[in-house]
Design an enzyme around this catalytic site. Sequence first.
Site, PDB file in Angstrom:
ATOM      1  N   ARG A  29       0.834  -1.205   0.000  1.00 50.37           N
ATOM      2  CA  ARG A  29       0.000   0.000   0.000  1.00 50.37           C
ATOM      3  C   ARG A  29       0.873   1.260   0.000  1.00 50.37           C
ATOM      4  O   ARG A  29       1.884   1.320   0.700  1.00 50.37           O
ATOM      5  CB  ARG A  29      -0.946  -0.003   1.201  1.00 50.37           C
ATOM      6  CG  ARG A  29      -1.908  -1.186   1.142  1.00 50.37           C
ATOM      7  CD  ARG A  29      -3.119  -1.071   2.023  1.00 50.37           C
ATOM      8  NE  ARG A  29      -3.815  -2.358   2.030  1.00 50.37           N
ATOM      9  CZ  ARG A  29      -4.681  -2.761   1.097  1.00 50.37           C
ATOM     10  NH1 ARG A  29      -4.993  -1.968   0.092  1.00 50.37           N
ATOM     11  NH2 ARG A  29      -5.236  -3.963   1.166  1.00 50.37           N
ATOM     12  N   ASP A  30       0.439   2.246  -0.809  1.00 56.53           N
ATOM     13  CA  ASP A  30       1.174   3.500  -0.893  1.00 56.53           C
ATOM     14  C   ASP A  30       1.101   4.228   0.451  1.00 56.53           C
ATOM     15  O   ASP A  30       0.049   4.270   1.098  1.00 56.53           O
ATOM     16  CB  ASP A  30       0.591   4.375  -2.021  1.00 56.53           C
ATOM     17  CG  ASP A  30       1.532   5.486  -2.442  1.00 56.53           C
ATOM     18  OD1 ASP A  30       2.023   5.436  -3.580  1.00 56.53           O
ATOM     19  OD2 ASP A  30       1.782   6.401  -1.623  1.00 56.53           O
ATOM     20  N   ASN A  87       4.518   6.200 -13.892  1.00 60.69           N
ATOM     21  CA  ASN A  87       5.202   7.465 -14.127  1.00 60.69           C
ATOM     22  C   ASN A  87       6.659   7.201 -14.506  1.00 60.69           C
ATOM     23  O   ASN A  87       7.347   6.441 -13.809  1.00 60.69           O
ATOM     24  CB  ASN A  87       5.141   8.334 -12.864  1.00 60.69           C
ATOM     25  CG  ASN A  87       3.719   8.691 -12.473  1.00 60.69           C
ATOM     26  OD1 ASN A  87       2.866   8.890 -13.330  1.00 60.69           O
ATOM     27  ND2 ASN A  87       3.458   8.777 -11.168  1.00 60.69           N
ATOM     28  N   VAL A  96      10.266   7.915  -7.259  1.00 61.21           N
ATOM     29  CA  VAL A  96      11.075   6.776  -6.793  1.00 61.21           C
ATOM     30  C   VAL A  96      11.582   6.037  -8.025  1.00 61.21           C
ATOM     31  O   VAL A  96      10.783   5.560  -8.847  1.00 61.21           O
ATOM     32  CB  VAL A  96      10.254   5.833  -5.891  1.00 61.21           C
ATOM     33  CG1 VAL A  96      11.106   4.631  -5.483  1.00 61.21           C
ATOM     34  CG2 VAL A  96       9.742   6.558  -4.654  1.00 61.21           C
ATOM     35  N   HIS A 100       7.476   1.018 -10.906  1.00 64.33           N
ATOM     36  CA  HIS A 100       6.299   0.674 -10.097  1.00 64.33           C
ATOM     37  C   HIS A 100       5.030   1.046 -10.837  1.00 64.33           C
ATOM     38  O   HIS A 100       4.947   2.085 -11.488  1.00 64.33           O
ATOM     39  CB  HIS A 100       6.332   1.340  -8.715  1.00 64.33           C
ATOM     40  CG  HIS A 100       6.585   2.805  -8.753  1.00 64.33           C
ATOM     41  ND1 HIS A 100       7.837   3.345  -8.950  1.00 64.33           N
ATOM     42  CD2 HIS A 100       5.750   3.875  -8.611  1.00 64.33           C
ATOM     43  CE1 HIS A 100       7.762   4.661  -8.927  1.00 64.33           C
ATOM     44  NE2 HIS A 100       6.500   5.015  -8.734  1.00 64.33           N
ATOM     45  N   HIS A 102       1.166   1.961 -10.264  1.00 64.45           N
ATOM     46  CA  HIS A 102       0.179   2.382  -9.269  1.00 64.45           C
ATOM     47  C   HIS A 102      -1.155   1.728  -9.629  1.00 64.45           C
ATOM     48  O   HIS A 102      -1.617   1.832 -10.774  1.00 64.45           O
ATOM     49  CB  HIS A 102      -0.053   3.898  -9.323  1.00 64.45           C
ATOM     50  CG  HIS A 102       1.125   4.741  -8.946  1.00 64.45           C
ATOM     51  ND1 HIS A 102       1.200   5.397  -7.728  1.00 64.45           N
ATOM     52  CD2 HIS A 102       2.253   5.075  -9.612  1.00 64.45           C
ATOM     53  CE1 HIS A 102       2.329   6.099  -7.682  1.00 64.45           C
ATOM     54  NE2 HIS A 102       2.980   5.925  -8.813  1.00 64.45           N
TER      55      HIS A 102
HETATM   56  P1  5GP Z   1       5.983   8.015  -8.263  1.00 62.90           P
HETATM   57  O1  5GP Z   1       5.734   9.474  -7.992  1.00 62.90           O
HETATM   58  O2  5GP Z   1       7.465   7.708  -8.317  1.00 62.90           O
HETATM   59  O3  5GP Z   1       5.236   7.459  -9.437  1.00 62.90           O
HETATM   60  O4  5GP Z   1       5.371   7.249  -7.030  1.00 62.90           O
HETATM   61  C1  5GP Z   1       6.083   6.982  -5.854  1.00 62.90           C
HETATM   62  C2  5GP Z   1       5.060   6.592  -4.813  1.00 62.90           C
HETATM   63  O5  5GP Z   1       5.741   5.946  -3.774  1.00 62.90           O
HETATM   64  C3  5GP Z   1       4.311   7.774  -4.213  1.00 62.90           C
HETATM   65  O6  5GP Z   1       2.917   7.604  -4.424  1.00 62.90           O
HETATM   66  C4  5GP Z   1       4.693   7.732  -2.738  1.00 62.90           C
HETATM   67  O7  5GP Z   1       3.617   8.061  -1.896  1.00 62.90           O
HETATM   68  C5  5GP Z   1       5.137   6.289  -2.559  1.00 62.90           C
HETATM   69  N1  5GP Z   1       6.154   6.086  -1.543  1.00 62.90           N
HETATM   70  C6  5GP Z   1       7.321   6.778  -1.421  1.00 62.90           C
HETATM   71  N2  5GP Z   1       8.031   6.294  -0.395  1.00 62.90           N
HETATM   72  C7  5GP Z   1       7.311   5.266   0.134  1.00 62.90           C
HETATM   73  C8  5GP Z   1       7.540   4.367   1.221  1.00 62.90           C
HETATM   74  O8  5GP Z   1       8.556   4.402   1.916  1.00 62.90           O
HETATM   75  N3  5GP Z   1       6.570   3.440   1.474  1.00 62.90           N
HETATM   76  C9  5GP Z   1       5.427   3.361   0.709  1.00 62.90           C
HETATM   77  N4  5GP Z   1       4.548   2.413   1.050  1.00 62.90           N
HETATM   78  N5  5GP Z   1       5.188   4.198  -0.313  1.00 62.90           N
HETATM   79  C10 5GP Z   1       6.121   5.132  -0.599  1.00 62.90           C
END
Ligand code: 5GP
Length: 114
Positions: A29-30, A87, A96, A100, A102
């Site tokens: 989970r995010d 993304n 990150v 990944h 979503h």
């Molecule tokens: P991006 O913006 O790279 O597509 O998405 C990265 C996602 O990773 C974001 O929605 C953010 O909330 C989530 N995220 C970042 N760090 C962590 C973490 O340590 N644990 C979890 N569960 N989610 C994370």
Amino acid sequence: MPDCVFCKIVSGELPSRIVHQGELVTAFRDLNPQAPVHVLIVPNQHIGGVNDLTAEHTPILAALFAAAKKIASDEGLAQNGYRLVLNQGSHGGQTVVHLHLHLLGGRRMIWPPG
Ligand code: 5GP
Ligand code: ZN
């Protein structure tokens, strides 16, 4: 990848709310959910993003989507629908650098995205 937060989640070094862990992918989970259901599905091996994919990663990509379908069904999203987002890079909104997917659901999504 030593400093990668998602590698640490996959290995269990960092805590997370894991919903699925298989041979090739892990889903959790995010931390900052953008919908009632917001799950991230990641390859167990470090892949930075779409730009780093090769034909050798095909089984991993299949596993990412298979997990998305299963989790969507388990979370009760299959009938009403859901959104899958990936993304890539700074203009894509990637924060990150570990590939990944979503999985977002439980509310109606809008289009176009921001
Ligand atoms: P991006 O913006 O790279 O597509 O998405 C990265 C996602 O990773 C974001 O929605 C953010 O909330 C989530 N995220 C970042 N760090 C962590 C973490 O340590 N644990 C979890 N569960 N989610 C994370
Ligand atoms: Zn990683």
